[in-house]
Design a protein around this motif. Structure first.
Motif, PDB file in Angstrom:
ATOM      1  N   LEU A   7       0.857  -1.396   0.050  1.00  0.00           N
ATOM      2  CA  LEU A   7      -0.441  -0.033  -0.223  1.00  0.00           C
ATOM      3  C   LEU A   7       0.841   0.945   0.070  1.00  0.00           C
ATOM      4  N   SER A   8       0.780   1.796  -0.632  1.00  0.00           N
ATOM      5  CA  SER A   8       1.568   3.184  -1.489  1.00  0.00           C
ATOM      6  C   SER A   8       0.897   4.470  -0.772  1.00  0.00           C
ATOM      7  N   ILE A   9       1.153   5.191   0.598  1.00  0.00           N
ATOM      8  CA  ILE A   9      -0.421   6.631   0.782  1.00  0.00           C
ATOM      9  C   ILE A   9       0.616   8.020   0.330  1.00  0.00           C
ATOM     10  N   GLY A  10       0.340   8.829   0.090  1.00  0.00           N
ATOM     11  CA  GLY A  10       0.619   9.499  -0.211  1.00  0.00           C
ATOM     12  C   GLY A  10      -0.402  11.106  -0.375  1.00  0.00           C
ATOM     13  N   LEU A  11       0.518  12.097  -0.239  1.00  0.00           N
ATOM     14  CA  LEU A  11      -0.376  13.237   0.032  1.00  0.00           C
ATOM     15  C   LEU A  11      -1.283  14.049  -1.225  1.00  0.00           C
ATOM     16  N   HIS A  12      -2.562  13.820  -1.212  1.00  0.00           N
ATOM     17  CA  HIS A  12      -2.786  14.257  -3.224  1.00  0.00           C
ATOM     18  C   HIS A  12      -1.897  15.110  -3.219  1.00  0.00           C
ATOM     19  N   PRO A  13      -1.641  15.762  -4.584  1.00  0.00           N
ATOM     20  CA  PRO A  13      -1.149  16.735  -4.722  1.00  0.00           C
ATOM     21  C   PRO A  13      -1.750  17.624  -5.047  1.00  0.00           C
ATOM     22  N   ARG A  14      -3.147  18.386  -4.628  1.00  0.00           N
ATOM     23  CA  ARG A  14      -4.488  19.559  -4.719  1.00  0.00           C
ATOM     24  C   ARG A  14      -4.267  19.701  -3.282  1.00  0.00           C
ATOM     25  N   SER A  15      -3.921  19.183  -2.405  1.00  0.00           N
ATOM     26  CA  SER A  15      -3.965  19.576  -1.319  1.00  0.00           C
ATOM     27  C   SER A  15      -2.686  20.076  -0.858  1.00  0.00           C
ATOM     28  N   LEU A  16      -1.408  20.165  -1.595  1.00  0.00           N
ATOM     29  CA  LEU A  16      -0.515  20.961  -0.849  1.00  0.00           C
ATOM     30  C   LEU A  16      -0.589  22.465  -1.076  1.00  0.00           C
ATOM     31  N   ASP A  17      -0.072  22.917  -0.114  1.00  0.00           N
ATOM     32  CA  ASP A  17       0.533  24.592  -0.206  1.00  0.00           C
ATOM     33  C   ASP A  17       1.833  24.827  -0.924  1.00  0.00           C
ATOM     34  N   TYR A  18       1.787  25.074  -2.571  1.00  0.00           N
ATOM     35  CA  TYR A  18       3.289  25.014  -2.829  1.00  0.00           C
ATOM     36  C   TYR A  18       4.396  25.691  -2.714  1.00  0.00           C
ATOM     37  N   LEU A  52      -4.288   8.202  -2.533  1.00  0.00           N
ATOM     38  CA  LEU A  52      -3.490   9.768  -2.294  1.00  0.00           C
ATOM     39  C   LEU A  52      -4.419  10.295  -1.444  1.00  0.00           C
ATOM     40  N   VAL A  53      -4.307  10.558  -0.111  1.00  0.00           N
ATOM     41  CA  VAL A  53      -5.109  11.433   0.774  1.00  0.00           C
ATOM     42  C   VAL A  53      -4.909  12.511   0.813  1.00  0.00           C
ATOM     43  N   ASP A  54      -5.634  13.535   0.931  1.00  0.00           N
ATOM     44  CA  ASP A  54      -6.387  15.009   2.333  1.00  0.00           C
ATOM     45  C   ASP A  54      -5.061  14.891   3.967  1.00  0.00           C
ATOM     46  N   PRO A  55      -5.289  16.523   3.824  1.00  0.00           N
ATOM     47  CA  PRO A  55      -4.568  16.357   4.578  1.00  0.00           C
ATOM     48  C   PRO A  55      -5.003  15.786   6.482  1.00  0.00           C
ATOM     49  N   SER A  56      -6.303  15.457   5.750  1.00  0.00           N
ATOM     50  CA  SER A  56      -7.288  16.011   6.921  1.00  0.00           C
ATOM     51  C   SER A  56      -6.935  14.082   8.078  1.00  0.00           C
ATOM     52  N   PRO A  57      -6.267  14.584   9.257  1.00  0.00           N
ATOM     53  CA  PRO A  57      -6.497  13.103  10.045  1.00  0.00           C
ATOM     54  C   PRO A  57      -7.452  12.223   9.735  1.00  0.00           C
ATOM     55  N   ASP A  58      -8.387  12.710   9.920  1.00  0.00           N
ATOM     56  CA  ASP A  58      -9.650  11.329   9.647  1.00  0.00           C
ATOM     57  C   ASP A  58     -10.046  11.575   8.481  1.00  0.00           C
ATOM     58  N   GLY A  59     -10.100  12.284   7.329  1.00  0.00           N
ATOM     59  CA  GLY A  59     -10.082  11.486   6.310  1.00  0.00           C
ATOM     60  C   GLY A  59      -9.176  10.806   5.885  1.00  0.00           C
ATOM     61  N   ALA A  60      -7.799  10.955   6.244  1.00  0.00           N
ATOM     62  CA  ALA A  60      -6.818  10.001   5.448  1.00  0.00           C
ATOM     63  C   ALA A  60      -7.466   8.629   6.456  1.00  0.00           C
ATOM     64  N   GLU A  61      -7.604   8.875   7.258  1.00  0.00           N
ATOM     65  CA  GLU A  61      -7.756   7.520   7.781  1.00  0.00           C
ATOM     66  C   GLU A  61      -8.702   6.874   7.422  1.00  0.00           C
ATOM     67  N   ALA A  62     -10.199   7.184   7.204  1.00  0.00           N
ATOM     68  CA  ALA A  62     -11.486   6.325   6.890  1.00  0.00           C
ATOM     69  C   ALA A  62     -10.460   5.862   5.228  1.00  0.00           C
ATOM     70  N   LEU A  91      -0.712  13.414  10.935  1.00  0.00           N
ATOM     71  CA  LEU A  91      -1.451  13.020  10.111  1.00  0.00           C
ATOM     72  C   LEU A  91      -0.860  11.819   9.860  1.00  0.00           C
ATOM     73  N   PHE A  92       0.384  11.416   9.860  1.00  0.00           N
ATOM     74  CA  PHE A  92       1.475  10.926  10.089  1.00  0.00           C
ATOM     75  C   PHE A  92       1.761   9.807  11.115  1.00  0.00           C
ATOM     76  N   GLU A  93       0.899  10.364  12.400  1.00  0.00           N
ATOM     77  CA  GLU A  93       0.732   9.128  13.010  1.00  0.00           C
ATOM     78  C   GLU A  93      -0.434   8.516  13.383  1.00  0.00           C
ATOM     79  N   ARG A  94      -1.339   9.124  13.115  1.00  0.00           N
ATOM     80  CA  ARG A  94      -2.446   8.855  13.059  1.00  0.00           C
ATOM     81  C   ARG A  94      -1.916   6.840  11.797  1.00  0.00           C
ATOM     82  N   LEU A  95      -1.560   8.243  10.294  1.00  0.00           N
ATOM     83  CA  LEU A  95      -1.779   6.780   9.809  1.00  0.00           C
ATOM     84  C   LEU A  95      -0.983   5.675  10.361  1.00  0.00           C
ATOM     85  N   VAL A  96       0.291   5.715  10.973  1.00  0.00           N
ATOM     86  CA  VAL A  96       0.749   4.500  11.241  1.00  0.00           C
ATOM     87  C   VAL A  96       0.089   4.080  12.389  1.00  0.00           C
ATOM     88  N   ASN A  97      -0.011   4.469  13.207  1.00  0.00           N
ATOM     89  CA  ASN A  97      -1.490   3.660  14.400  1.00  0.00           C
ATOM     90  C   ASN A  97      -2.526   2.806  13.764  1.00  0.00           C
TER      91      ASN A  97
END
Length: 127
Positions: A7-18, A52-62, A91-97
């Motif tokens: 499983l490859s998890i990353g931030l969706h490019p649309r969600s970043l502050d460039y 590809l997830v958004d930075p919301s920990p709840d959304g990414a976890e779901a 977000l990182f903590e939530r994903l790892v856990n």
């Protein structure tokens, strides 16, 4: 581990502050780099599901929990955008856990860019 689903998890490019990223990195270039990295994974023979997830920990976890219901994964790769940006620490903590809780014994690996994902997976599994 041979023939292990990843499983490859990353931030969706649309969600970043460039504006906080190095010059030359924008949504189009990052999207292209991710696509090239995914193509390299397929060419290398890996069985990988990309999330590809958004930075919301709840959304990414779901989103990750949903994928974990549908497949057995031996390894998860969490991208640098999640790990290396201080604003994504929760977000990182939530994903790892969630990975450890949902898939006991799962291995974790980490890339430094989309271009190093193949190397990160090779440290733990064989295609």
């Amino acid at each position: 581990m041979k023939n292990t689903k990843a499983l490859s998890i990353g931030l969706h490019p649309r969600s970043l502050d460039y504006s906080t990223l190095p010059d030359g990195v924008d949504e189009a270039s990052l999207t292209a780099r991710i696509a090239a990295g995914n193509a390299a994974l397929r060419e290398a023979g890996f069985d990988v599901v990309t999330c590809l997830v958004d930075p919301s920990p709840d959304g990414a976890e779901a989103a990750v929990r949903k994928l974990l219901e549908d497949g057995t994964f031996g390894v998860a790769m969490i991208g640098g955008g999640v790990r290396m940006m201080p604003e994504h620490t929760l977000l990182f903590e939530r994903l790892v856990n969630v990975l450890i809780e949902a898939v006991p014994g799962i291995r974790l690996c980490f890339n430094t860019s989309p271009e190093t994902t193949v190397d990160a997976l090779r440290r733990w599994i064989e295609p």
